[in-house]
Design a protein around this motif. Structure first.
Motif, PDB file in Angstrom:
ATOM      1  N   ALA A  15      -0.288   1.229   8.074  1.00  0.00           N
ATOM      2  CA  ALA A  15      -1.404   1.201   7.128  1.00  0.00           C
ATOM      3  C   ALA A  15      -1.093   2.082   5.924  1.00  0.00           C
ATOM      4  O   ALA A  15      -1.352   1.717   4.773  1.00  0.00           O
ATOM      5  CB  ALA A  15      -2.693   1.645   7.818  1.00  0.00           C
ATOM      6  N   ILE A  16      -0.519   3.251   6.162  1.00  0.00           N
ATOM      7  CA  ILE A  16      -0.165   4.144   5.057  1.00  0.00           C
ATOM      8  C   ILE A  16       0.914   3.494   4.193  1.00  0.00           C
ATOM      9  O   ILE A  16       0.865   3.563   2.958  1.00  0.00           O
ATOM     10  CB  ILE A  16       0.279   5.520   5.606  1.00  0.00           C
ATOM     11  CG1 ILE A  16      -0.934   6.266   6.194  1.00  0.00           C
ATOM     12  CG2 ILE A  16       0.936   6.356   4.511  1.00  0.00           C
ATOM     13  CD1 ILE A  16      -0.589   7.557   6.885  1.00  0.00           C
ATOM     14  N   ALA A  17       1.898   2.866   4.814  1.00  0.00           N
ATOM     15  CA  ALA A  17       2.969   2.195   4.058  1.00  0.00           C
ATOM     16  C   ALA A  17       2.390   1.064   3.202  1.00  0.00           C
ATOM     17  O   ALA A  17       2.756   0.908   2.024  1.00  0.00           O
ATOM     18  CB  ALA A  17       4.035   1.665   5.017  1.00  0.00           C
ATOM     19  N   ILE A  18       1.484   0.286   3.760  1.00  0.00           N
ATOM     20  CA  ILE A  18       0.852  -0.808   3.017  1.00  0.00           C
ATOM     21  C   ILE A  18       0.042  -0.244   1.848  1.00  0.00           C
ATOM     22  O   ILE A  18       0.071  -0.762   0.736  1.00  0.00           O
ATOM     23  CB  ILE A  18      -0.011  -1.673   3.952  1.00  0.00           C
ATOM     24  CG1 ILE A  18       0.876  -2.453   4.916  1.00  0.00           C
ATOM     25  CG2 ILE A  18      -0.908  -2.617   3.155  1.00  0.00           C
ATOM     26  CD1 ILE A  18       0.123  -3.215   5.992  1.00  0.00           C
ATOM     27  N   MET A  19      -0.679   0.863   2.105  1.00  0.00           N
ATOM     28  CA  MET A  19      -1.466   1.468   1.043  1.00  0.00           C
ATOM     29  C   MET A  19      -0.562   2.015  -0.072  1.00  0.00           C
ATOM     30  O   MET A  19      -0.896   1.921  -1.263  1.00  0.00           O
ATOM     31  CB  MET A  19      -2.346   2.585   1.610  1.00  0.00           C
ATOM     32  CG  MET A  19      -3.576   2.083   2.322  1.00  0.00           C
ATOM     33  SD  MET A  19      -4.618   3.487   2.736  1.00  0.00           S
ATOM     34  CE  MET A  19      -5.139   3.034   4.351  1.00  0.00           C
ATOM     35  N   LEU A  20       0.569   2.606   0.299  1.00  0.00           N
ATOM     36  CA  LEU A  20       1.494   3.119  -0.705  1.00  0.00           C
ATOM     37  C   LEU A  20       2.081   1.976  -1.555  1.00  0.00           C
ATOM     38  O   LEU A  20       2.202   2.115  -2.777  1.00  0.00           O
ATOM     39  CB  LEU A  20       2.621   3.925  -0.036  1.00  0.00           C
ATOM     40  CG  LEU A  20       2.230   5.312   0.477  1.00  0.00           C
ATOM     41  CD1 LEU A  20       3.410   5.960   1.210  1.00  0.00           C
ATOM     42  CD2 LEU A  20       1.786   6.199  -0.665  1.00  0.00           C
ATOM     43  N   VAL A  21       2.424   0.876  -0.920  1.00  0.00           N
ATOM     44  CA  VAL A  21       2.934  -0.286  -1.664  1.00  0.00           C
ATOM     45  C   VAL A  21       1.845  -0.826  -2.594  1.00  0.00           C
ATOM     46  O   VAL A  21       2.114  -1.136  -3.764  1.00  0.00           O
ATOM     47  CB  VAL A  21       3.429  -1.375  -0.681  1.00  0.00           C
ATOM     48  CG1 VAL A  21       3.704  -2.679  -1.407  1.00  0.00           C
ATOM     49  CG2 VAL A  21       4.678  -0.906   0.053  1.00  0.00           C
ATOM     50  N   ALA A  22       0.617  -0.918  -2.091  1.00  0.00           N
ATOM     51  CA  ALA A  22      -0.498  -1.398  -2.923  1.00  0.00           C
ATOM     52  C   ALA A  22      -0.746  -0.430  -4.082  1.00  0.00           C
ATOM     53  O   ALA A  22      -0.986  -0.863  -5.226  1.00  0.00           O
ATOM     54  CB  ALA A  22      -1.763  -1.561  -2.078  1.00  0.00           C
ATOM     55  N   LEU A  23      -0.669   0.871  -3.832  1.00  0.00           N
ATOM     56  CA  LEU A  23      -0.866   1.859  -4.886  1.00  0.00           C
ATOM     57  C   LEU A  23       0.232   1.754  -5.945  1.00  0.00           C
ATOM     58  O   LEU A  23      -0.038   1.801  -7.143  1.00  0.00           O
ATOM     59  CB  LEU A  23      -0.895   3.267  -4.277  1.00  0.00           C
ATOM     60  CG  LEU A  23      -1.136   4.412  -5.271  1.00  0.00           C
ATOM     61  CD1 LEU A  23      -2.531   4.292  -5.891  1.00  0.00           C
ATOM     62  CD2 LEU A  23      -0.982   5.745  -4.564  1.00  0.00           C
ATOM     63  N   PHE A  24       1.481   1.602  -5.511  1.00  0.00           N
ATOM     64  CA  PHE A  24       2.587   1.434  -6.448  1.00  0.00           C
ATOM     65  C   PHE A  24       2.402   0.165  -7.290  1.00  0.00           C
ATOM     66  O   PHE A  24       2.593   0.169  -8.499  1.00  0.00           O
ATOM     67  CB  PHE A  24       3.910   1.390  -5.661  1.00  0.00           C
ATOM     68  CG  PHE A  24       5.103   1.161  -6.539  1.00  0.00           C
ATOM     69  CD1 PHE A  24       5.595   2.171  -7.350  1.00  0.00           C
ATOM     70  CD2 PHE A  24       5.737  -0.067  -6.555  1.00  0.00           C
ATOM     71  CE1 PHE A  24       6.694   1.960  -8.150  1.00  0.00           C
ATOM     72  CE2 PHE A  24       6.832  -0.297  -7.366  1.00  0.00           C
ATOM     73  CZ  PHE A  24       7.318   0.719  -8.170  1.00  0.00           C
ATOM     74  N   TRP A  25       2.010  -0.949  -6.651  1.00  0.00           N
ATOM     75  CA  TRP A  25       1.774  -2.217  -7.376  1.00  0.00           C
ATOM     76  C   TRP A  25       0.633  -2.067  -8.399  1.00  0.00           C
ATOM     77  O   TRP A  25       0.733  -2.528  -9.531  1.00  0.00           O
ATOM     78  CB  TRP A  25       1.471  -3.328  -6.364  1.00  0.00           C
ATOM     79  CG  TRP A  25       1.186  -4.642  -7.006  1.00  0.00           C
ATOM     80  CD1 TRP A  25       2.063  -5.520  -7.535  1.00  0.00           C
ATOM     81  CD2 TRP A  25      -0.108  -5.211  -7.210  1.00  0.00           C
ATOM     82  NE1 TRP A  25       1.432  -6.592  -8.047  1.00  0.00           N
ATOM     83  CE2 TRP A  25       0.077  -6.447  -7.854  1.00  0.00           C
ATOM     84  CE3 TRP A  25      -1.408  -4.803  -6.888  1.00  0.00           C
ATOM     85  CZ2 TRP A  25      -0.987  -7.264  -8.212  1.00  0.00           C
ATOM     86  CZ3 TRP A  25      -2.445  -5.624  -7.236  1.00  0.00           C
ATOM     87  CH2 TRP A  25      -2.245  -6.851  -7.890  1.00  0.00           C
ATOM     88  N   LEU A  26      -0.466  -1.383  -7.995  1.00  0.00           N
ATOM     89  CA  LEU A  26      -1.589  -1.171  -8.903  1.00  0.00           C
ATOM     90  C   LEU A  26      -1.197  -0.284 -10.090  1.00  0.00           C
ATOM     91  O   LEU A  26      -1.603  -0.541 -11.226  1.00  0.00           O
ATOM     92  CB  LEU A  26      -2.773  -0.555  -8.156  1.00  0.00           C
ATOM     93  CG  LEU A  26      -3.533  -1.501  -7.210  1.00  0.00           C
ATOM     94  CD1 LEU A  26      -4.570  -0.712  -6.416  1.00  0.00           C
ATOM     95  CD2 LEU A  26      -4.202  -2.602  -7.995  1.00  0.00           C
ATOM     96  N   ALA A  27      -0.401   0.764  -9.837  1.00  0.00           N
ATOM     97  CA  ALA A  27       0.035   1.648 -10.926  1.00  0.00           C
ATOM     98  C   ALA A  27       0.914   0.872 -11.912  1.00  0.00           C
ATOM     99  O   ALA A  27       0.786   1.014 -13.134  1.00  0.00           O
ATOM    100  CB  ALA A  27       0.791   2.844 -10.346  1.00  0.00           C
ATOM    101  N   ARG A  28       1.817   0.061 -11.381  1.00  0.00           N
ATOM    102  CA  ARG A  28       2.686  -0.744 -12.248  1.00  0.00           C
ATOM    103  C   ARG A  28       1.867  -1.757 -13.057  1.00  0.00           C
ATOM    104  O   ARG A  28       2.104  -1.956 -14.249  1.00  0.00           O
ATOM    105  CB  ARG A  28       3.728  -1.446 -11.386  1.00  0.00           C
ATOM    106  CG  ARG A  28       4.739  -2.120 -12.206  1.00  0.00           C
ATOM    107  CD  ARG A  28       5.893  -2.586 -11.389  1.00  0.00           C
ATOM    108  NE  ARG A  28       6.742  -3.337 -12.309  1.00  0.00           N
ATOM    109  CZ  ARG A  28       7.931  -3.717 -12.069  1.00  0.00           C
ATOM    110  NH1 ARG A  28       8.469  -3.406 -10.917  1.00  0.00           N
ATOM    111  NH2 ARG A  28       8.618  -4.392 -12.943  1.00  0.00           N
TER     112      ARG A  28
END
Length: 139
Positions: A15-28
């Motif tokens: 869940a943390i890994a998915i959230m980090l990927v989603a956060l990176f995608w949103l920042a980009r």
């Protein structure tokens, strides 16, 4: 229980890994949107400047057209006045000319003798009128 704890840790890690990927995608995506916003803002600013320039040019052209239009109206009035004066002078000259009736007689074929008898002209006056206003055919 150990097993259950291990599964919970794995699920939490995923869940943390998915959230980090989603956060990176949103920042980009946010950075991309900011860049697009700045590009569009520059385009709108350029268009605004172009429209302001076009409006200024249109006002200048409009004032020039108004000036030319007023000059044309004045010239048209002068032309109408001149045409009226020319017509008035032409009618006045034709009707008040002392030889106008004699000239009409010459154009309809009157001879020197007819002019002398009917109009009271001298021989030289009648001959001159026939030479000036008579038919141009040579015998």
């Amino acid at each position: 229980m150990n097993n259950l704890l291990m599964i919970a840790l794995i699920v939490e890690g995923a869940a943390i890994a998915i959230m980090l990927v989603a956060l990176f995608w949103l920042a980009r995506t946010l950075l991309k949107l900011k860049h697009d916003y700045h590009v569009l803002n520059d385009i709108v600013h350029g268009n605004t400047n172009d429209i302001a320039g076009l409006c200024s040019a249109a006002l200048t052209v409009d004032s020039r057209i108004a000036t030319v239009d007023s000059k044309i109206a004045v010239a048209d009035e002068h032309l109408d006045d001149l045409a009226a004066k020319i017509a008035e002078v032409g009618q006045h000259d034709q009707s008040s000319h002392p030889y106008s009736g004699d000239i009409r007689k010459v154009r309809s074929g009157a001879s020197v003798d007819e002019l002398m008898q009917n109009s009271g002209l001298s021989h030289d006056e009648a001959a001159l009128l026939i030479r000036l206003h008579g038919s141009k055919t040579k015998p």
